[in-house]
Design a protein around this motif. Structure first.
Motif, PDB file in Angstrom:
ATOM      1  N   GLU A 138      32.845  52.003  33.444  1.00 11.59           N
ATOM      2  CA  GLU A 138      32.801  50.583  33.800  1.00 11.59           C
ATOM      3  C   GLU A 138      32.240  50.388  35.212  1.00 11.59           C
ATOM      4  O   GLU A 138      31.394  49.517  35.446  1.00 11.59           O
ATOM      5  CB  GLU A 138      34.210  50.008  33.692  1.00 11.59           C
ATOM      6  N   ALA A 190      28.711  48.551  36.307  1.00  9.31           N
ATOM      7  CA  ALA A 190      28.757  47.474  37.303  1.00  9.31           C
ATOM      8  C   ALA A 190      27.840  47.780  38.485  1.00  9.31           C
ATOM      9  O   ALA A 190      27.237  46.875  39.062  1.00  9.31           O
ATOM     10  CB  ALA A 190      30.185  47.259  37.784  1.00  9.31           C
ATOM     11  N   ASP A 218      25.137  45.062  36.283  1.00 10.61           N
ATOM     12  CA  ASP A 218      25.439  44.547  34.951  1.00 10.61           C
ATOM     13  C   ASP A 218      26.911  44.148  34.939  1.00 10.61           C
ATOM     14  O   ASP A 218      27.787  44.988  34.815  1.00 10.61           O
ATOM     15  CB  ASP A 218      25.153  45.612  33.882  1.00 10.61           C
ATOM     16  N   LYS A 219      27.184  42.891  35.101  1.00  9.95           N
ATOM     17  CA  LYS A 219      28.561  42.397  35.122  1.00  9.95           C
ATOM     18  C   LYS A 219      29.047  42.290  33.683  1.00  9.95           C
ATOM     19  O   LYS A 219      28.882  41.276  33.028  1.00  9.95           O
ATOM     20  CB  LYS A 219      28.629  41.070  35.832  1.00  9.95           C
ATOM     21  N   THR A 220      29.642  43.368  33.223  1.00  8.53           N
ATOM     22  CA  THR A 220      30.078  43.480  31.847  1.00  8.53           C
ATOM     23  C   THR A 220      31.591  43.576  31.800  1.00  8.53           C
ATOM     24  O   THR A 220      32.203  44.267  32.609  1.00  8.53           O
ATOM     25  CB  THR A 220      29.459  44.739  31.207  1.00  8.53           C
ATOM     26  N   SER A 221      32.199  42.914  30.833  1.00  3.31           N
ATOM     27  CA  SER A 221      33.655  42.938  30.724  1.00  3.31           C
ATOM     28  C   SER A 221      34.149  44.288  30.215  1.00  3.31           C
ATOM     29  O   SER A 221      33.408  45.063  29.610  1.00  3.31           O
ATOM     30  CB  SER A 221      34.124  41.837  29.771  1.00  3.31           C
ATOM     31  N   LYS A 222      35.426  44.527  30.453  1.00  8.27           N
ATOM     32  CA  LYS A 222      36.078  45.745  29.976  1.00  8.27           C
ATOM     33  C   LYS A 222      35.969  45.840  28.454  1.00  8.27           C
ATOM     34  O   LYS A 222      35.674  46.906  27.917  1.00  8.27           O
ATOM     35  CB  LYS A 222      37.549  45.731  30.414  1.00  8.27           C
ATOM     36  N   ALA A 223      36.174  44.725  27.759  1.00  7.74           N
ATOM     37  CA  ALA A 223      36.108  44.710  26.294  1.00  7.74           C
ATOM     38  C   ALA A 223      34.721  45.100  25.788  1.00  7.74           C
ATOM     39  O   ALA A 223      34.594  45.838  24.806  1.00  7.74           O
ATOM     40  CB  ALA A 223      36.496  43.338  25.766  1.00  7.74           C
ATOM     41  N   THR A 224      33.676  44.639  26.462  1.00  7.71           N
ATOM     42  CA  THR A 224      32.310  44.977  26.054  1.00  7.71           C
ATOM     43  C   THR A 224      32.031  46.456  26.277  1.00  7.71           C
ATOM     44  O   THR A 224      31.413  47.106  25.431  1.00  7.71           O
ATOM     45  CB  THR A 224      31.288  44.108  26.816  1.00  7.71           C
TER      46      THR A 224
END
Length: 76
Positions: A26, A30, A34-40
């Motif tokens: 994660e 980041a 790439d601001k990606t959620s934990k779920a993604t």
């Protein structure tokens, strides 16, 4: 099924590092803006596992993700 850009980024990182936690993955994603959620991230890791690119070892907080050694051609 083809992999998206983020999944390819995760796969390359796991292949280089040999063993990573979800949090390390994660943070790496980041760091590439790439601001990606934990779920993604979890969904992307699941796709990589289901398609046989990586494997999961351990449970809960002790879970790490490892490259599949049989895919050495993919690692080049």
């Amino acid at each position: 099924m083809g992999l998206n850009k983020r999944q390819n980024l995760i796969l390359e990182y796991i292949n280089k590092a040999s063993s990573l936690s979800r949090l390390e993955i994660e943070n790496y994603v980041a760091s590439h803006n790439d601001k990606t959620s934990k779920a993604t991230i979890i969904r992307d890791i699941d796709v990589l596992i289901k398609n046989g690119y990586i494997k999961k070892q351990g449970t809960a907080r002790n879970t790490v993700y490892l490259p599949i050694k049989e895919n050495e051609i993919l690692m080049r």
